[in-house]
Scaffold this motif. Sequence first.
Motif, PDB file in Angstrom:
ATOM      1  N   GLY A  34       0.855  -1.183   0.000  1.00 42.07           N
ATOM      2  CA  GLY A  34       0.000   0.000   0.000  1.00 42.07           C
ATOM      3  C   GLY A  34       0.885   1.225   0.000  1.00 42.07           C
TER       4      GLY A  34
ATOM      5  N   SER B 132       0.537   3.991  -2.595  1.00 47.12           N
ATOM      6  CA  SER B 132      -0.193   5.156  -3.107  1.00 47.12           C
ATOM      7  C   SER B 132       0.800   6.190  -3.664  1.00 47.12           C
ATOM      8  CB  SER B 132      -1.100   5.727  -2.010  1.00 47.12           C
ATOM      9  OG  SER B 132      -1.918   6.731  -2.534  1.00 47.12           O
TER      10      SER B 132
ATOM     11  N   ALA C 254       3.980   8.648   0.442  1.00 49.46           N
ATOM     12  CA  ALA C 254       4.374   9.433   1.622  1.00 49.46           C
ATOM     13  C   ALA C 254       5.212   8.603   2.592  1.00 49.46           C
ATOM     14  CB  ALA C 254       3.130   9.982   2.323  1.00 49.46           C
TER      15      ALA C 254
ATOM     16  N   ASP D 266       1.770  -2.224  -4.950  1.00 49.19           N
ATOM     17  CA  ASP D 266       0.492  -1.492  -5.076  1.00 49.19           C
ATOM     18  C   ASP D 266       0.002  -1.616  -6.521  1.00 49.19           C
ATOM     19  OD1 ASP D 266      -1.623   0.525  -4.904  1.00 49.19           O
ATOM     20  OD2 ASP D 266      -0.536   1.337  -3.195  1.00 49.19           O
TER      21      ASP D 266
ATOM     22  N   GLU E  10      -3.728   2.221  -8.245  1.00 49.80           N
ATOM     23  CA  GLU E  10      -5.047   2.632  -8.742  1.00 49.80           C
ATOM     24  C   GLU E  10      -6.081   2.695  -7.621  1.00 49.80           C
ATOM     25  OE1 GLU E  10      -5.662  -0.147 -11.900  1.00 49.80           O
ATOM     26  OE2 GLU E  10      -4.413   1.045 -13.270  1.00 49.80           O
TER      27      GLU E  10
ATOM     28  N   PHE F  81      -1.843  -7.403  -4.975  1.00 52.48           N
ATOM     29  CA  PHE F  81      -0.982  -8.315  -4.194  1.00 52.48           C
ATOM     30  C   PHE F  81      -1.321  -9.765  -4.544  1.00 52.48           C
ATOM     31  CE2 PHE F  81      -1.820  -5.129  -0.497  1.00 52.48           C
ATOM     32  CZ  PHE F  81      -1.040  -4.166  -1.116  1.00 52.48           C
TER      33      PHE F  81
HETATM   34  C1  LIG Z   1      -3.844   4.161   2.361  1.00 50.82           C
HETATM   35  S1  LIG Z   1      -3.119   3.861   0.827  1.00 50.82           S
HETATM   36  C2  LIG Z   1      -1.386   3.753   1.192  1.00 50.82           C
HETATM   37  C3  LIG Z   1      -0.821   5.020   1.746  1.00 50.82           C
HETATM   38  C4  LIG Z   1       0.674   5.144   1.800  1.00 50.82           C
HETATM   39  N1  LIG Z   1       1.359   4.070   2.487  1.00 50.82           N
HETATM   40  C5  LIG Z   1       1.040   6.480   2.454  1.00 50.82           C
HETATM   41  O1  LIG Z   1       1.502   6.481   3.582  1.00 50.82           O
HETATM   42  O2  LIG Z   1       0.807   7.497   1.846  1.00 50.82           O
HETATM   43  C6  LIG Z   1      -3.590   2.199   0.527  1.00 50.82           C
HETATM   44  C7  LIG Z   1      -3.056   1.627  -0.770  1.00 50.82           C
HETATM   45  O3  LIG Z   1      -3.224   0.212  -0.761  1.00 50.82           O
HETATM   46  C8  LIG Z   1      -3.382  -0.231  -2.076  1.00 50.82           C
HETATM   47  N2  LIG Z   1      -4.000  -1.573  -2.030  1.00 50.82           N
HETATM   48  C9  LIG Z   1      -4.927  -2.027  -1.161  1.00 50.82           C
HETATM   49  N3  LIG Z   1      -5.204  -3.320  -1.400  1.00 50.82           N
HETATM   50  C10 LIG Z   1      -4.407  -3.701  -2.433  1.00 50.82           C
HETATM   51  C11 LIG Z   1      -4.214  -4.928  -3.112  1.00 50.82           C
HETATM   52  N4  LIG Z   1      -4.900  -6.035  -2.781  1.00 50.82           N
HETATM   53  N5  LIG Z   1      -3.301  -4.979  -4.100  1.00 50.82           N
HETATM   54  C12 LIG Z   1      -2.588  -3.857  -4.443  1.00 50.82           C
HETATM   55  N6  LIG Z   1      -2.738  -2.664  -3.836  1.00 50.82           N
HETATM   56  C13 LIG Z   1      -3.626  -2.595  -2.831  1.00 50.82           C
HETATM   57  C14 LIG Z   1      -4.242   0.839  -2.723  1.00 50.82           C
HETATM   58  O4  LIG Z   1      -4.040   0.882  -4.113  1.00 50.82           O
HETATM   59  C15 LIG Z   1      -3.755   2.121  -2.029  1.00 50.82           C
HETATM   60  O5  LIG Z   1      -2.822   2.809  -2.823  1.00 50.82           O
END
Ligand SMILES: C[S@@+](CC[C@H](N)C(=O)[O-])C[C@H]1O[C@@H](n2cnc3c(N)ncnc32)[C@H](O)[C@@H]1O
Length: 235
Positions: free
Chosen positions: A79, A81, A84, A104, A107, A142
């Motif tokens: 995760g 994104s 950050a 990730d 999307e 994932f």
């Molecule tokens: C809250 S954001 C991550 C924020 C980042 N770590 C930050 O601190 O800015 C959650 C991310 O998880 C990814 N995500 C959630 N489930 C996923 C999956 N099964 N496969 C790939 N990406 C996933 C989403 O695409 C999203 O970008």
Amino acid sequence: MVPSPLRRRVRAALVGPGWHRAVPAPLRRALGAGLSLADTSAWLAESGVVASHERREDLYAAVRDGLADDEPLDYLEFGVSTGASLRWWSAALHHPATRLVGFDTFEGLPEDWGKVGAGAFTAGGRVPDIDDDRIDYVVGLFQDTLGPWLETAPVGRRTIVHLDADLYSSTLFVLASLAPRLRPGDVLVFDEFGSVRNADHEFRAFRDFTTAFGWSYEPLGATTAYKQVALRVAR
Ligand SMILES: C[S@@+](CC[C@H](N)C(=O)[O-])C[C@H]1O[C@@H](n2cnc3c(N)ncnc32)[C@H](O)[C@@H]1O
């Protein structure tokens, strides 16, 4: 023992495709979230985790400071994104041979996270622009990418696993997939462990994983109200 007709009727009413009508989906979700908060609280009382950090970066720094600076690490972030947290870790882990891997789709969430809709946190399909050639991105779900990645990934290093995918499904999938690779001393950092609005996601995934795999942990720390929690794998 042959069940009495009354018992049989009660059982048929409870176990079967009818009982859910008495407990509609929004109520089931609210009850599930409330129970998850109580479960989280019970787990915290047992675990001894202390919420002594105000910001997540303070918790990250405490985790980083507890690891040897002279050994290369693997930092796996699920995760990413717009990057950050990955940017923070890239700047904080100094060993030139340390590897950082960001998983990730870029999307956004693949499914709703409570009231937060699918697609939230999208990075528009682009990986973050972080000036660090130790970083690799593994782009895709994932569920599609982690298995193939694990088949060729080098093992043996101390690993920090940063779980910031929010969702129960994603978090449980990652934990179960990484289980054969995790070793005592490795670190798990959860970003939404003590989520109030979505209490039945990261914590529940962790609890279900722990129940199924029988691992134990030492607390490393937490932020206010246990939103972020860091644990060291003990077995
Ligand atoms: C809250 S954001 C991550 C924020 C980042 N770590 C930050 O601190 O800015 C959650 C991310 O998880 C990814 N995500 C959630 N489930 C996923 C999956 N099964 N496969 C790939 N990406 C996933 C989403 O695409 C999203 O970008």
